[in-house]
Design a protein around this motif. Structure first.
Motif, PDB file in Angstrom:
ATOM      1  N   PRO A  62       0.659  -1.411  -0.074  1.00 36.36           N
ATOM      2  CA  PRO A  62      -0.443   0.141   0.103  1.00 36.36           C
ATOM      3  C   PRO A  62       0.739   1.415   0.114  1.00 36.36           C
ATOM      4  O   PRO A  62       0.613   1.771  -0.572  1.00 36.36           O
ATOM      5  CB  PRO A  62      -1.024   0.198   1.024  1.00 36.36           C
ATOM      6  CG  PRO A  62      -1.525  -1.261   2.047  1.00 36.36           C
ATOM      7  CD  PRO A  62       0.647  -2.669   0.928  1.00 36.36           C
ATOM      8  N   GLN A  63       1.870   1.334   0.638  1.00 34.65           N
ATOM      9  CA  GLN A  63       3.058   2.102   0.922  1.00 34.65           C
ATOM     10  C   GLN A  63       3.552   2.382  -0.766  1.00 34.65           C
ATOM     11  O   GLN A  63       3.409   3.929  -1.721  1.00 34.65           O
ATOM     12  CB  GLN A  63       3.444   2.016   1.575  1.00 34.65           C
ATOM     13  CG  GLN A  63       3.047   2.681   3.322  1.00 34.65           C
ATOM     14  CD  GLN A  63       5.181   2.063   3.942  1.00 34.65           C
ATOM     15  OE1 GLN A  63       5.820   1.289   3.779  1.00 34.65           O
ATOM     16  NE2 GLN A  63       4.738   2.146   4.807  1.00 34.65           N
ATOM     17  N   ILE A  64       3.958   1.770  -1.312  1.00 32.51           N
ATOM     18  CA  ILE A  64       4.729   2.050  -2.414  1.00 32.51           C
ATOM     19  C   ILE A  64       3.308   1.962  -3.423  1.00 32.51           C
ATOM     20  O   ILE A  64       3.927   2.933  -4.511  1.00 32.51           O
ATOM     21  CB  ILE A  64       5.293  -0.129  -3.278  1.00 32.51           C
ATOM     22  CG1 ILE A  64       5.968  -0.598  -2.310  1.00 32.51           C
ATOM     23  CG2 ILE A  64       5.416  -0.143  -4.324  1.00 32.51           C
ATOM     24  CD1 ILE A  64       6.787  -1.344  -2.338  1.00 32.51           C
ATOM     25  N   GLY A  65       2.164   1.798  -3.496  1.00 28.44           N
ATOM     26  CA  GLY A  65       1.679   2.652  -4.508  1.00 28.44           C
ATOM     27  C   GLY A  65       1.140   4.329  -4.516  1.00 28.44           C
ATOM     28  O   GLY A  65       0.906   4.999  -5.091  1.00 28.44           O
ATOM     29  N   HIS A  66       0.907   3.592  -2.439  1.00 31.23           N
ATOM     30  CA  HIS A  66       0.475   5.666  -2.487  1.00 31.23           C
ATOM     31  C   HIS A  66       1.721   6.606  -2.366  1.00 31.23           C
ATOM     32  O   HIS A  66       1.320   7.439  -3.461  1.00 31.23           O
ATOM     33  CB  HIS A  66       0.346   5.867  -1.215  1.00 31.23           C
ATOM     34  CG  HIS A  66      -0.042   6.889  -0.617  1.00 31.23           C
ATOM     35  ND1 HIS A  66      -1.564   7.520  -0.738  1.00 31.23           N
ATOM     36  CD2 HIS A  66       0.633   7.635   0.161  1.00 31.23           C
ATOM     37  CE1 HIS A  66      -1.346   8.802   0.055  1.00 31.23           C
ATOM     38  NE2 HIS A  66      -0.424   9.304   0.448  1.00 31.23           N
ATOM     39  N   VAL A  67       2.704   6.507  -2.919  1.00 31.49           N
ATOM     40  CA  VAL A  67       3.801   6.849  -3.898  1.00 31.49           C
ATOM     41  C   VAL A  67       3.921   6.707  -4.875  1.00 31.49           C
ATOM     42  O   VAL A  67       4.598   8.037  -6.037  1.00 31.49           O
ATOM     43  CB  VAL A  67       4.878   7.375  -3.169  1.00 31.49           C
ATOM     44  CG1 VAL A  67       4.480   7.863  -1.050  1.00 31.49           C
ATOM     45  CG2 VAL A  67       6.057   5.949  -3.018  1.00 31.49           C
ATOM     46  N   ALA A  68       3.494   5.876  -5.925  1.00 25.23           N
ATOM     47  CA  ALA A  68       3.579   5.470  -7.088  1.00 25.23           C
ATOM     48  C   ALA A  68       2.564   6.697  -8.017  1.00 25.23           C
ATOM     49  O   ALA A  68       2.774   6.628  -8.869  1.00 25.23           O
ATOM     50  CB  ALA A  68       3.462   4.408  -7.223  1.00 25.23           C
ATOM     51  N   ALA A  69       1.568   6.560  -6.831  1.00 29.04           N
ATOM     52  CA  ALA A  69       0.514   7.545  -7.790  1.00 29.04           C
ATOM     53  C   ALA A  69       1.428   8.915  -7.662  1.00 29.04           C
ATOM     54  O   ALA A  69       0.329   9.297  -9.423  1.00 29.04           O
ATOM     55  CB  ALA A  69      -0.596   7.838  -7.012  1.00 29.04           C
ATOM     56  N   ALA A  70       2.082   9.402  -7.430  1.00 31.36           N
ATOM     57  CA  ALA A  70       2.120  11.116  -7.816  1.00 31.36           C
ATOM     58  C   ALA A  70       4.298  10.711  -8.452  1.00 31.36           C
ATOM     59  O   ALA A  70       4.656  11.343  -8.094  1.00 31.36           O
ATOM     60  CB  ALA A  70       3.249  11.165  -6.323  1.00 31.36           C
ATOM     61  N   GLY A  71       4.517   9.101  -9.080  1.00 36.10           N
ATOM     62  CA  GLY A  71       5.652   9.018  -9.544  1.00 36.10           C
ATOM     63  C   GLY A  71       6.774   8.839  -8.838  1.00 36.10           C
ATOM     64  O   GLY A  71       7.847   9.746  -9.245  1.00 36.10           O
TER      65      GLY A  71
END
Length: 110
Positions: A63-72
């Motif tokens: 979930p942490q990886i996905g959360h910040v991946a949305a911002a690139g």
């Protein structure tokens, strides 16, 4: 309210022209990156979420990886939220915030 995340590096002393010594704290401040922008329409209040200090992906949850991946971006060790963040230009996901948001002689809370 403007803000930036930092980490204490250590202590030192600074001398003035006549030789008086003053204690000083050395802080590594930023760069920080905007990971999420909250709006009054969607979240009920205005805020930005800021990340500081990179974290290895193998130490982050999915979930942490996905959360910040949305911002690139890559995962961060520290995530903090600043309500009513004052900025000269509107901030978007992935924007970099540096110490230059503060002006010389401005009072700050640490």
């Amino acid at each position: 309210m403007r803000g930036i995340i930092g980490r204490k590096i250590g202590m030192t002393r600074i001398f003035d022209e006549i030789g008086n010594a003053y204690a000083a704290t050395v802080v590594e401040a930023g760069p920080c990156y905007v990971t999420q922008v909250k709006s009054a329409e969607n979240d009920g209040y205005e805020a930005i979420q800021v990340g500081f200090e990179d974290k290895k992906e193998k130490l982050a949850s999915k979930p942490q990886i996905g959360h910040v991946a949305a911002a690139g971006l890559k995962p961060f060790r520290i995530l903090k939220e600043f309500r009513d963040f004052e900025s000269e230009e509107p901030l978007e996901k992935g924007a970099e915030i540096k110490v230059d948001i503060f002006h010389e002689g401005e009072d700050v809370n640490v």
